[in-house]
Design a protein around this motif. Structure first.
Motif, short mmCIF file in Angstrom:
data_model
loop_
_atom_site.label_atom_id
_atom_site.label_comp_id
_atom_site.label_asym_id
_atom_site.label_seq_id
_atom_site.Cartn_x
_atom_site.Cartn_y
_atom_site.Cartn_z
N GLU A 16 0.86 -1.18 0.00
CA GLU A 16 0.00 0.00 0.00
C GLU A 16 0.89 1.23 0.00
O GLU A 16 1.67 1.43 0.93
CB GLU A 16 -0.88 0.02 1.25
CG GLU A 16 -2.11 -0.84 1.13
CD GLU A 16 -3.07 -0.59 2.27
OE1 GLU A 16 -3.31 0.59 2.62
OE2 GLU A 16 -3.57 -1.60 2.79
N VAL A 17 0.79 2.02 -1.04
CA VAL A 17 1.61 3.23 -1.16
C VAL A 17 0.79 4.42 -0.70
O VAL A 17 -0.34 4.62 -1.15
CB VAL A 17 2.07 3.43 -2.62
CG1 VAL A 17 2.88 4.70 -2.76
CG2 VAL A 17 2.87 2.22 -3.10
N GLU A 18 1.35 5.17 0.24
CA GLU A 18 0.72 6.41 0.71
C GLU A 18 1.67 7.55 0.40
O GLU A 18 2.79 7.58 0.88
CB GLU A 18 0.46 6.32 2.21
CG GLU A 18 -0.60 5.30 2.58
CD GLU A 18 -0.90 5.30 4.06
OE1 GLU A 18 -0.76 6.36 4.71
OE2 GLU A 18 -1.28 4.23 4.58
N GLY A 19 1.20 8.49 -0.41
CA GLY A 19 2.08 9.56 -0.86
C GLY A 19 3.14 8.95 -1.76
O GLY A 19 2.82 8.36 -2.78
N ASP A 20 4.38 9.06 -1.34
CA ASP A 20 5.46 8.48 -2.13
C ASP A 20 6.21 7.38 -1.37
O ASP A 20 7.34 7.05 -1.68
CB ASP A 20 6.43 9.56 -2.58
CG ASP A 20 7.08 10.30 -1.42
OD1 ASP A 20 6.67 10.06 -0.27
OD2 ASP A 20 7.99 11.10 -1.67
N TRP A 21 5.54 6.79 -0.34
CA TRP A 21 6.20 5.76 0.45
C TRP A 21 5.27 4.58 0.66
O TRP A 21 4.11 4.80 1.01
CB TRP A 21 6.66 6.31 1.79
CG TRP A 21 7.66 5.42 2.43
CD1 TRP A 21 7.43 4.52 3.43
CD2 TRP A 21 9.04 5.32 2.11
NE1 TRP A 21 8.60 3.88 3.75
CE2 TRP A 21 9.60 4.35 2.94
CE3 TRP A 21 9.85 5.94 1.16
CZ2 TRP A 21 10.93 3.98 2.88
CZ3 TRP A 21 11.18 5.59 1.11
CH2 TRP A 21 11.71 4.63 1.97
N SER A 25 5.24 -0.40 -5.53
CA SER A 25 3.94 -0.99 -5.21
C SER A 25 4.04 -2.50 -4.99
O SER A 25 3.07 -3.12 -4.56
CB SER A 25 2.94 -0.68 -6.33
OG SER A 25 3.41 -1.23 -7.55
N VAL A 26 5.22 -3.07 -5.28
CA VAL A 26 5.46 -4.50 -5.08
C VAL A 26 6.86 -4.68 -4.54
O VAL A 26 7.80 -4.01 -4.99
CB VAL A 26 5.31 -5.29 -6.41
CG1 VAL A 26 5.72 -6.75 -6.24
CG2 VAL A 26 3.90 -5.19 -6.95
N GLU A 27 7.01 -5.56 -3.56
CA GLU A 27 8.33 -5.96 -3.08
C GLU A 27 8.43 -7.47 -3.26
O GLU A 27 7.48 -8.20 -2.97
CB GLU A 27 8.54 -5.60 -1.61
CG GLU A 27 9.90 -6.02 -1.09
CD GLU A 27 10.18 -5.62 0.34
OE1 GLU A 27 11.31 -5.85 0.80
OE2 GLU A 27 9.27 -5.07 1.02
N SER A 28 9.59 -7.93 -3.73
CA SER A 28 9.80 -9.37 -3.84
C SER A 28 10.87 -9.80 -2.85
O SER A 28 11.86 -9.11 -2.65
CB SER A 28 10.19 -9.77 -5.27
OG SER A 28 11.38 -9.13 -5.65
N VAL A 48 7.54 -4.48 3.21
CA VAL A 48 6.34 -5.27 3.55
C VAL A 48 6.12 -5.21 5.05
O VAL A 48 7.05 -5.35 5.84
CB VAL A 48 6.50 -6.73 3.12
CG1 VAL A 48 5.25 -7.54 3.50
CG2 VAL A 48 6.74 -6.85 1.63
N LEU A 49 4.88 -5.00 5.44
CA LEU A 49 4.50 -4.99 6.85
C LEU A 49 3.93 -6.35 7.23
O LEU A 49 3.28 -7.01 6.42
CB LEU A 49 3.46 -3.90 7.12
CG LEU A 49 3.94 -2.46 6.87
CD1 LEU A 49 2.77 -1.50 6.99
CD2 LEU A 49 5.05 -2.09 7.83
N GLY A 50 4.19 -6.76 8.48
CA GLY A 50 3.55 -7.95 9.01
C GLY A 50 4.21 -9.28 8.70
O GLY A 50 3.64 -10.32 9.00
#
Length: 161
Positions: A16-21, A25-28, A48-50
């Motif tokens: 989830e991108v908020e503003g520019d952070w 949009s994807v992390e591998s 990635v969170l969690g």
């Protein structure tokens, strides 16, 4: 890439991108294929969170063969903590000194130059109170800022001393 535990695969996570952070949009993340669409994460997430290194997850493979993160199967009990290093603009030496300080507490990590960041993988066997104390001290001294990407109840219960 393979190892004795199974072949490595890349697992993709939508962010989830908020503003520019975060800046993507994807992390591998690298993971060890456990078979039947299940993987064990084998590196520290930057954004990635969690999730944490060592977590076991189900994946779904799309028509192009891309593995997408699914449901959590088993948590590793590791914590993911990320730092933005302020000292020396987050230089290589500054990031390495941060990694060295946490290594002494039994915490592994890695740095990334682009954002002056350090990502830490805090195992459950680490002295969580000492790790939290160092993190809090660094924030108070303005050495870094901290984001808890994935923490456990043991982490939350540990008093920083």
């Amino acid at each position: 890439m393979t190892n004795p535990e199974g072949p490595y695969v890349k697992v993709h996570f939508r962010l989830e991108v908020e503003g520019d952070w975060p800046p993507a949009s994807v992390e591998s993340l690298w993971a060890v294929d456990q078979g039947d669409g299940v993987v064990r994460l084998d590196n520290i997430p930057w954004f990635v969170l969690g999730v944490a290194c060592g977590d076991v997850m189900a994946t779904e493979t799309d028509d192009e063969g891309v593995h997408w993160a699914g449901e959590m199967v088993r948590r590793s009990e590791n914590c993911t903590v990320r730092l933005i290093v302020f000292r020396d603009g987050g230089s290589r030496d500054a990031r390495q000194s941060v990694l060295d300080a946490f290594q002494e507490l039994g915490v592994d990590g890695e740095g990334i130059e682009r954002f002056g960041m350090v990502a830490l993988d805090v195992p459950p066997a680490a002295d969580l109170a000492k790790v939290r104390h160092l993190l809090d001290r660094g924030v108070a001294e303005e050495w870094w800022d901290v984001e808890e990407g994935c923490v456990t109840s043991e982490w939350r219960a540990a008093d920083a001393r």
